[in-house]
Design a protein around this motif. Structure first.
Motif, PDB file in Angstrom:
ATOM      1  N   GLU A  83    -100.937 -76.112   8.705  1.00 23.33           N
ATOM      2  CA  GLU A  83    -101.434 -74.777   9.288  1.00 23.33           C
ATOM      3  C   GLU A  83    -100.401 -73.893   9.527  1.00 23.33           C
ATOM      4  OE1 GLU A  83    -105.372 -72.385  11.199  1.00 23.33           O
ATOM      5  OE2 GLU A  83    -105.038 -74.659  11.361  1.00 23.33           O
ATOM      6  N   LEU A  87     -99.149 -70.297   7.965  1.00 18.50           N
ATOM      7  CA  LEU A  87     -99.120 -68.962   8.566  1.00 18.50           C
ATOM      8  C   LEU A  87     -97.890 -68.268   8.654  1.00 18.50           C
ATOM      9  CD1 LEU A  87    -101.924 -69.883  11.489  1.00 18.50           C
ATOM     10  CD2 LEU A  87    -102.240 -68.212   9.529  1.00 18.50           C
ATOM     11  N   SER A  88     -96.847 -69.147   9.078  1.00 20.36           N
ATOM     12  CA  SER A  88     -95.704 -68.565   9.346  1.00 20.36           C
ATOM     13  C   SER A  88     -94.682 -68.061   7.803  1.00 20.36           C
ATOM     14  CB  SER A  88     -94.354 -69.496   9.750  1.00 20.36           C
ATOM     15  OG  SER A  88     -94.562 -70.699   9.006  1.00 20.36           O
ATOM     16  N   ARG A  90     -96.822 -67.017   5.526  1.00 27.27           N
ATOM     17  CA  ARG A  90     -97.543 -65.544   5.114  1.00 27.27           C
ATOM     18  C   ARG A  90     -96.984 -64.907   6.082  1.00 27.27           C
ATOM     19  NH1 ARG A  90    -103.751 -66.401   5.769  1.00 27.27           N
ATOM     20  NH2 ARG A  90    -103.463 -65.546   7.704  1.00 27.27           N
ATOM     21  N   ILE A  91     -96.480 -64.912   7.230  1.00 26.72           N
ATOM     22  CA  ILE A  91     -95.849 -63.815   8.025  1.00 26.72           C
ATOM     23  C   ILE A  91     -94.887 -62.996   7.519  1.00 26.72           C
ATOM     24  CG2 ILE A  91     -94.798 -63.488  10.092  1.00 26.72           C
ATOM     25  CD1 ILE A  91     -96.715 -65.174  11.642  1.00 26.72           C
ATOM     26  N   GLU A  94     -96.128 -60.172   5.160  1.00 30.45           N
ATOM     27  CA  GLU A  94     -97.111 -59.139   5.680  1.00 30.45           C
ATOM     28  C   GLU A  94     -96.790 -57.861   6.411  1.00 30.45           C
ATOM     29  OE1 GLU A  94     -99.426 -61.968   7.964  1.00 30.45           O
ATOM     30  OE2 GLU A  94    -100.413 -62.829   6.436  1.00 30.45           O
ATOM     31  N   GLN A  98    -101.455 -57.577  10.517  1.00 30.89           N
ATOM     32  CA  GLN A  98    -101.596 -58.842  10.044  1.00 30.89           C
ATOM     33  C   GLN A  98    -100.620 -59.756  10.607  1.00 30.89           C
ATOM     34  OE1 GLN A  98    -104.521 -59.719   8.288  1.00 30.89           O
ATOM     35  NE2 GLN A  98    -103.895 -61.874   8.840  1.00 30.89           N
ATOM     36  N   ASN A 101    -101.980 -60.856  14.146  1.00 32.08           N
ATOM     37  CA  ASN A 101    -103.152 -61.674  13.898  1.00 32.08           C
ATOM     38  C   ASN A 101    -102.727 -63.092  13.697  1.00 32.08           C
ATOM     39  OD1 ASN A 101    -104.848 -59.741  14.541  1.00 32.08           O
ATOM     40  ND2 ASN A 101    -105.022 -59.186  12.539  1.00 32.08           N
ATOM     41  N   ASP A 102    -101.610 -63.138  12.637  1.00 35.70           N
ATOM     42  CA  ASP A 102    -101.256 -64.734  12.342  1.00 35.70           C
ATOM     43  C   ASP A 102    -100.484 -65.223  13.635  1.00 35.70           C
ATOM     44  OD1 ASP A 102    -102.474 -64.512   9.976  1.00 35.70           O
ATOM     45  OD2 ASP A 102    -100.609 -64.036   8.778  1.00 35.70           O
ATOM     46  N   GLN A 105    -102.956 -66.483  15.803  1.00 35.06           N
ATOM     47  CA  GLN A 105    -103.540 -67.733  15.171  1.00 35.06           C
ATOM     48  C   GLN A 105    -102.474 -69.117  15.190  1.00 35.06           C
ATOM     49  OE1 GLN A 105    -105.181 -67.346  11.402  1.00 35.06           O
ATOM     50  NE2 GLN A 105    -105.953 -69.297  11.156  1.00 35.06           N
ATOM     51  N   ILE A 106    -101.292 -68.839  15.243  1.00 31.90           N
ATOM     52  CA  ILE A 106    -100.223 -69.881  15.396  1.00 31.90           C
ATOM     53  C   ILE A 106    -100.377 -70.464  16.563  1.00 31.90           C
ATOM     54  CG2 ILE A 106     -97.742 -70.178  15.378  1.00 31.90           C
ATOM     55  CD1 ILE A 106     -97.603 -68.590  12.797  1.00 31.90           C
TER      56      ILE A 106
END
Length: 117
Positions: A83, A87-88, A90-91, A94, A98, A101-102, A105-106
């Motif tokens: 996960e 997320l990393s 996706r960062i 982005e 966003q 936010n990620d 979450q990380i």
């Protein structure tokens, strides 16, 4: 989880707790995919003795996992790390809001890993 994968994980985590003879028989079955008949022929024992040893080792290793939960914790941590990786990745693609936010979450996922350890 597939039975063979589970047996391999149990052997990886707890195999050293088996006797040398148990490790040899069970290892040949799990790691080399040998049948009880093949193991029996190699070790000069009956097929039934090889089969019984494999079943006994399965029970022993599952008993260790029931008490210690190392495989369960490993798989849980592996999912959390996946996960974090997602997320990393996706960062990297982005916008800044966003991204924040990620990153939060990380931070939550990594804190969960640390708490589990």
């Amino acid at each position: 989880m597939e039975r063979i994968v589970k047996q391999n994980l149990l052997y990886d985590f707890y195999g050293e707790l088996l006797t040398e003879h148990q490790k040899e028989i069970y290892g040949e079955h799990i790691l080399n995919d040998m049948t009880p008949s093949e193991i029996a022929a190699d070790h000069g024992i009956t097929r039934q003795a090889a089969y019984d040893m494999i079943r006994r080792c399965n029970k022993i290793l599952e008993g260790y996992e029931d008490r210690l939960q190392l495989v369960h914790k490993f798989l849980k941590t592996k999912e959390k790390v996946k996960e974090i990786h997602t997320l990393s990745q996706r960062i990297l693609h982005e916008d800044k809001e966003q991204m924040k936010n990620d990153i939060r979450q990380i931070e939550c996922v990594s804190n969960g890993i640390l708490e589990d350890l």
